[in-house]
Design an enzyme around this catalytic site. Sequence first.
Site, PDB file in Angstrom:
ATOM      1  N   HIS A   1       3.521  12.177   3.611  1.00 51.72           N
ATOM      2  CA  HIS A   1       3.140  13.360   4.381  1.00 51.72           C
ATOM      3  C   HIS A   1       3.782  13.367   5.769  1.00 51.72           C
ATOM      4  CE1 HIS A   1       0.531  10.940   6.966  1.00 51.72           C
ATOM      5  NE2 HIS A   1       0.151  10.309   5.858  1.00 51.72           N
TER       6      HIS A   1
ATOM      7  N   GLU B   1      -4.332   7.467   0.242  1.00 47.76           N
ATOM      8  CA  GLU B   1      -3.856   6.333   1.021  1.00 47.76           C
ATOM      9  C   GLU B   1      -4.718   5.109   0.745  1.00 47.76           C
ATOM     10  OE1 GLU B   1      -1.807   4.537   2.201  1.00 47.76           O
ATOM     11  OE2 GLU B   1      -1.309   5.121   4.254  1.00 47.76           O
TER      12      GLU B   1
END
Length: 206
Positions: free
Chosen positions: A10, A88
């Site tokens: 990202h 994550e």
Amino acid sequence: MGRTLVLIRHGQSEWNLKNLFTGWKDPDLTEKGHAEAIAAGKKLKETGVKFDIAYTSALQRAQKTAQHILEQMGQSDLEMIKSAALNERNYGDLSGLNKDEVRQQWGEEQVKMWRRSYTIAPPNGESLRDTGARIWPYYLYHIQPHILRSQTVLIAAHGNSLRALMMALEGLNGEEIISQELATGIPIIYTFNPDSTISSKTIITP
């Protein structure tokens, strides 16, 4: 362009900017992060890539990165599947804490072990091995079948979740993967042979 996988971390998040451990927390992209994702979409369009499906985590920084990319490629209506399996690495008790302050409290070596060791997890969090243990099965059962059908897949996710996936894809060991760094907003393109082995790997630089 069949049997292709594009990985992208990202764009810069608000907590990246503030130097905080993020993990499963859900901050938005910064202005720079939005710009990184838009630029990545433009670069990918120039390569001639066209996606058949997109995958992203359950966290907005990855989702918005994928959305920007697809918009730039004229594919904003493409199916985008969101899964916490691609989240994550969970930093547990470190989540939300300033990295420099954590180093001052726990010491540089301890924090380095938590961040870069393959097997050691922070308190109430995940190690990179733990992260890979949830990502790799998801990839094998949900994502790889698209690639084996000669499709092109986008995964917009996170630094550690993508490192864990790359470790499995490239056959890296625990020592090799800890030196791998993924910059925000930089696409990595893999192409695969019919037997699912890697044919090529290309990093799309700004």
